[in-house]
Design a protein around this motif. Structure first.
Motif, PDB file in Angstrom:
ATOM      1  N   CYS A 221      14.126   4.338  -2.772  1.00  0.00           N
ATOM      2  CA  CYS A 221      12.805   4.887  -2.523  1.00  0.00           C
ATOM      3  C   CYS A 221      11.782   3.830  -2.938  1.00  0.00           C
ATOM      4  CB  CYS A 221      12.599   6.166  -3.334  1.00  0.00           C
ATOM      5  SG  CYS A 221      10.911   6.799  -3.241  1.00  0.00           S
TER       6      CYS A 221
ATOM      7  N   GLY B  82       8.794   4.326  -3.738  1.00  0.00           N
ATOM      8  CA  GLY B  82       7.877   4.852  -4.739  1.00  0.00           C
ATOM      9  C   GLY B  82       8.462   4.842  -6.142  1.00  0.00           C
ATOM     10  N   CYS B  83       9.731   5.261  -6.256  1.00  0.00           N
ATOM     11  CA  CYS B  83      10.324   5.406  -7.596  1.00  0.00           C
ATOM     12  C   CYS B  83      11.554   4.542  -7.824  1.00  0.00           C
ATOM     13  CB  CYS B  83      10.671   6.871  -7.854  1.00  0.00           C
ATOM     14  SG  CYS B  83      12.006   7.510  -6.800  1.00  0.00           S
TER      15      CYS B  83
ATOM     16  N   VAL C  54       5.590   9.175  -3.377  1.00  0.00           N
ATOM     17  CA  VAL C  54       5.695   8.223  -2.276  1.00  0.00           C
ATOM     18  C   VAL C  54       7.165   8.199  -1.900  1.00  0.00           C
ATOM     19  CG1 VAL C  54       5.464   5.814  -1.550  1.00  0.00           C
ATOM     20  CG2 VAL C  54       3.739   6.835  -3.036  1.00  0.00           C
ATOM     21  N   CYS C  55       7.539   9.057  -0.998  1.00  0.00           N
ATOM     22  CA  CYS C  55       8.953   9.222  -0.660  1.00  0.00           C
ATOM     23  C   CYS C  55       9.267   8.518   0.659  1.00  0.00           C
ATOM     24  CB  CYS C  55       9.297  10.699  -0.585  1.00  0.00           C
ATOM     25  SG  CYS C  55       8.987  11.565  -2.129  1.00  0.00           S
TER      26      CYS C  55
ATOM     27  N   PHE D  69       2.074  -0.017  -0.256  1.00  0.00           N
ATOM     28  CA  PHE D  69       1.794   1.110  -1.134  1.00  0.00           C
ATOM     29  C   PHE D  69       0.954   0.624  -2.268  1.00  0.00           C
ATOM     30  CE2 PHE D  69       5.729   1.915   1.073  1.00  0.00           C
ATOM     31  CZ  PHE D  69       5.455   3.140   1.647  1.00  0.00           C
TER      32      PHE D  69
ATOM     33  N   CYS E 254       9.149  10.133 -10.074  1.00  0.00           N
ATOM     34  CA  CYS E 254       8.550  10.381  -8.758  1.00  0.00           C
ATOM     35  C   CYS E 254       7.032  10.211  -8.811  1.00  0.00           C
ATOM     36  CB  CYS E 254       8.893  11.786  -8.291  1.00  0.00           C
ATOM     37  SG  CYS E 254       8.232  12.156  -6.646  1.00  0.00           S
TER      38      CYS E 254
END
Length: 72
Positions: free
Chosen positions: A29, A31-32, A19-20, A72, A16
């Motif tokens: 997701c 972000g991850c 950034v969800c 992002f 994680c």
């Protein structure tokens, strides 16, 4: 018998990055690169299951369009 102080649990390794945002097309997701179900159940998974998922994450990035990731 002496009472030994309790140690806090070991931290759980996580990809994680706070950034969800779930990509609607891939379901990952942004972000991850985990699936929502993986994010939600992360703490309940075994160390081996978390390690397996972590090993898969780099390959999942390509499932999200570069234009979306550029935000992002």
């Amino acid at each position: 018998m002496t009472d030994q102080p309790r140690r806090p649990p070991a931290p759980i390794k996580t990809p994680c990055i706070k950034v969800c945002v779930i990509d609607g097309e891939s379901g990952l997701c942004m972000g991850c690169y985990r699936q929502l179900s993986e994010v939600a159940g992360w703490a309940k998974l075994t160390d081996d299951d978390r390690a397996r998922i972590m090993a898969e994450l780099a390959g999942r990035r390509e499932r999200i369009s570069p234009e979306k990731l550029a935000m992002f």
